[in-house]
Motif scaffolding. Sequence first.
Motif, PDB file in Angstrom:
ATOM      1  N   UNK A 297      22.466 -14.494   5.356  1.00 43.54           N
ATOM      2  CA  UNK A 297      23.296 -13.565   6.114  1.00 43.54           C
ATOM      3  C   UNK A 297      23.206 -13.792   7.625  1.00 43.54           C
ATOM      4  N   UNK A 298      22.011 -14.043   8.128  1.00 42.21           N
ATOM      5  CA  UNK A 298      21.809 -14.114   9.572  1.00 42.21           C
ATOM      6  C   UNK A 298      21.736 -15.534  10.112  1.00 42.21           C
ATOM      7  N   UNK A 299      21.349 -16.493   9.280  1.00 45.17           N
ATOM      8  CA  UNK A 299      21.175 -17.852   9.747  1.00 45.17           C
ATOM      9  C   UNK A 299      19.734 -18.129  10.129  1.00 45.17           C
ATOM     10  N   UNK A 300      19.287 -19.355   9.879  1.00 43.81           N
ATOM     11  CA  UNK A 300      17.882 -19.713  10.109  1.00 43.81           C
ATOM     12  C   UNK A 300      17.506 -19.613  11.578  1.00 43.81           C
ATOM     13  N   UNK A 301      18.385 -20.064  12.473  1.00 44.33           N
ATOM     14  CA  UNK A 301      18.059 -20.062  13.897  1.00 44.33           C
ATOM     15  C   UNK A 301      17.841 -18.655  14.414  1.00 44.33           C
ATOM     16  N   UNK A 305      14.252 -17.151  15.970  1.00 40.81           N
ATOM     17  CA  UNK A 305      14.132 -16.689  17.356  1.00 40.81           C
ATOM     18  C   UNK A 305      13.767 -15.211  17.413  1.00 40.81           C
ATOM     19  N   UNK A 306      14.512 -14.375  16.690  1.00 41.36           N
ATOM     20  CA  UNK A 306      14.305 -12.929  16.766  1.00 41.36           C
ATOM     21  C   UNK A 306      12.916 -12.554  16.266  1.00 41.36           C
ATOM     22  N   UNK A 307      12.501 -13.119  15.132  1.00 42.34           N
ATOM     23  CA  UNK A 307      11.201 -12.769  14.566  1.00 42.34           C
ATOM     24  C   UNK A 307      10.066 -13.187  15.504  1.00 42.34           C
ATOM     25  N   UNK A 308      10.145 -14.386  16.062  1.00 35.89           N
ATOM     26  CA  UNK A 308       9.063 -14.853  16.929  1.00 35.89           C
ATOM     27  C   UNK A 308       8.914 -13.954  18.154  1.00 35.89           C
ATOM     28  N   UNK A 309      10.042 -13.525  18.738  1.00 35.07           N
ATOM     29  CA  UNK A 309       9.951 -12.606  19.876  1.00 35.07           C
ATOM     30  C   UNK A 309       9.428 -11.238  19.456  1.00 35.07           C
ATOM     31  N   UNK A 340       9.776 -14.302   6.859  1.00 34.63           N
ATOM     32  CA  UNK A 340      11.209 -14.566   7.011  1.00 34.63           C
ATOM     33  C   UNK A 340      11.468 -15.968   7.555  1.00 34.63           C
ATOM     34  N   UNK A 341      10.933 -16.346   8.726  1.00 36.07           N
ATOM     35  CA  UNK A 341      11.142 -17.717   9.182  1.00 36.07           C
ATOM     36  C   UNK A 341      10.291 -18.733   8.436  1.00 36.07           C
ATOM     37  N   UNK A 342       9.098 -18.325   7.959  1.00 35.43           N
ATOM     38  CA  UNK A 342       8.221 -19.285   7.287  1.00 35.43           C
ATOM     39  C   UNK A 342       8.863 -19.838   6.017  1.00 35.43           C
ATOM     40  N   UNK A 343       9.432 -18.964   5.184  1.00 36.05           N
ATOM     41  CA  UNK A 343      10.082 -19.412   3.947  1.00 36.05           C
ATOM     42  C   UNK A 343      11.289 -20.287   4.260  1.00 36.05           C
ATOM     43  N   UNK A 404       7.753 -18.471  21.256  1.00 33.86           N
ATOM     44  CA  UNK A 404       9.105 -17.904  21.225  1.00 33.86           C
ATOM     45  C   UNK A 404      10.029 -18.642  22.188  1.00 33.86           C
ATOM     46  N   UNK A 405       9.512 -18.994  23.363  1.00 33.28           N
ATOM     47  CA  UNK A 405      10.326 -19.756  24.314  1.00 33.28           C
ATOM     48  C   UNK A 405      10.682 -21.134  23.743  1.00 33.28           C
ATOM     49  N   UNK A 406       9.726 -21.747  23.059  1.00 27.23           N
ATOM     50  CA  UNK A 406       9.975 -23.063  22.459  1.00 27.23           C
ATOM     51  C   UNK A 406      11.018 -22.972  21.344  1.00 27.23           C
ATOM     52  N   UNK A 407      10.871 -21.980  20.452  1.00 30.16           N
ATOM     53  CA  UNK A 407      11.819 -21.871  19.345  1.00 30.16           C
ATOM     54  C   UNK A 407      13.212 -21.506  19.852  1.00 30.16           C
ATOM     55  N   UNK A 408      13.307 -20.765  20.939  1.00 26.79           N
ATOM     56  CA  UNK A 408      14.618 -20.451  21.515  1.00 26.79           C
ATOM     57  C   UNK A 408      15.319 -21.719  21.989  1.00 26.79           C
ATOM     58  N   UNK A 409      14.543 -22.628  22.593  1.00 28.22           N
ATOM     59  CA  UNK A 409      15.117 -23.900  23.039  1.00 28.22           C
ATOM     60  C   UNK A 409      15.568 -24.766  21.866  1.00 28.22           C
ATOM     61  N   UNK A 410      14.923 -24.594  20.692  1.00 26.13           N
ATOM     62  CA  UNK A 410      15.261 -25.420  19.531  1.00 26.13           C
ATOM     63  C   UNK A 410      16.288 -24.737  18.630  1.00 26.13           C
ATOM     64  N   UNK A 411      16.964 -23.706  19.103  1.00 22.24           N
ATOM     65  CA  UNK A 411      17.890 -22.938  18.259  1.00 22.24           C
ATOM     66  C   UNK A 411      18.992 -23.806  17.684  1.00 22.24           C
TER      67      UNK A 411
END
Length: 418
Positions: A297-301, A305-309, A340-343, A404-411
Amino acid sequence: MRPGGSPSPSKKASARDFRLFWWANAADALGTQASGAVLPLLLLGLGHSPQTAGLVAGLSLAAGLLLGPLAAVPADRGARKAIMVWSAAVAALAMGSIAVTLVVGHLTLPHLVVAVLVERFATACHDAASRGTVALVCPPGDQPRAVARLASADQGALVLGPALGGAAYQLFRALPFVADALSYAVVACCVRAMRTDLKAGDVPSDDPDNPGRSGDSDDGLLREAAAGLRLVRRRPLLRLVLTWVALVNGVAVTLYYSAVFVLERSGTGALPLGLVLAVTGAAGLAGSLAAPRAAARLGAARILIVVTWLLVPLTAALALADGPWTYGVLLGGISLLLPLPAVVLQARALLTTEPQLQARVGAVIATASGATAALAPVLAGLFADQVDSAVPALGCAALLVLLAAYTTRRAALTEAAA
């Protein structure tokens, strides 16, 4: 035929063998959680300091860092099933020796450390061999759901394992270790009963990660083990998975041991601590079950990002926690979000890695994750003895800001992988 030459199992055989593999995974996780939750309490009860308890936990986690990547090579070559069966048997004997010694005599620190290290060596081999099993047992379309079901079993063990371990420890200190030994026996029986050929076949000769390419087949075990590292370095998605899993796993272990030491110092017994961990496990189970639907529903990216923040304020708030219920609520919130992001990331890594290299790629990710997890209890024990108890939570929150900053850059990468 699967890529690499291994035959695809029939749908019926696939379902049966995945059920056996699921039960093996669930039994392993339940026994490990039951004994692992009380291991620090056993050490503290024997008169050792939190620093010693953290050091033992760190050594046990570090024990498998070397053997895991090396065991992945024969697993990918075709010895996957034999490694899983025999390593489970060895782990059962190691945990059984702790239980027997607690029953008939005095358990010494050297005996405990050796038994824990042997168990960790064995489980490192088992884990390395098991990582390619899903790809060999399940069709590609079923693999994301299979990963989520295995993660749910792990989280379900977090619900029952600590509570059962804490209750059993209150009745008799040996019981959690008896349960762990029996769980390894169940693992060996379930894996032995699987009928699917767990040999992944040969890596294609033109694959750049084939350790035997260009007539270079005698370079040895280390070169073959490094094939997984080369693949992770080449693929941005796998690098993202490694970075996220390693850092988050280190944070989670640090927060867990910090909570154990703080609650033990405040006079909280084994059963309340087990219930706190059960609450966090229930939240993690809910997160694992929701992960596939949330990703669709939401997409992996966006999830990543949201969960890490969101993990940042929850982790920082643990610096102010002062009782089991506060720890339960905050750790439960963290545990709800983590799967959520791990799976999603694990499923993407599984689908983009060749079956012939999955054990080795998984070993690379597990080694990085294990390194952070091994350091975490040592630091938590050190802080509990000599520094303010709020420091681990604040330090973990700072690390999560960077992540979180790193994962945002890799969105963009994550969105493409989804």
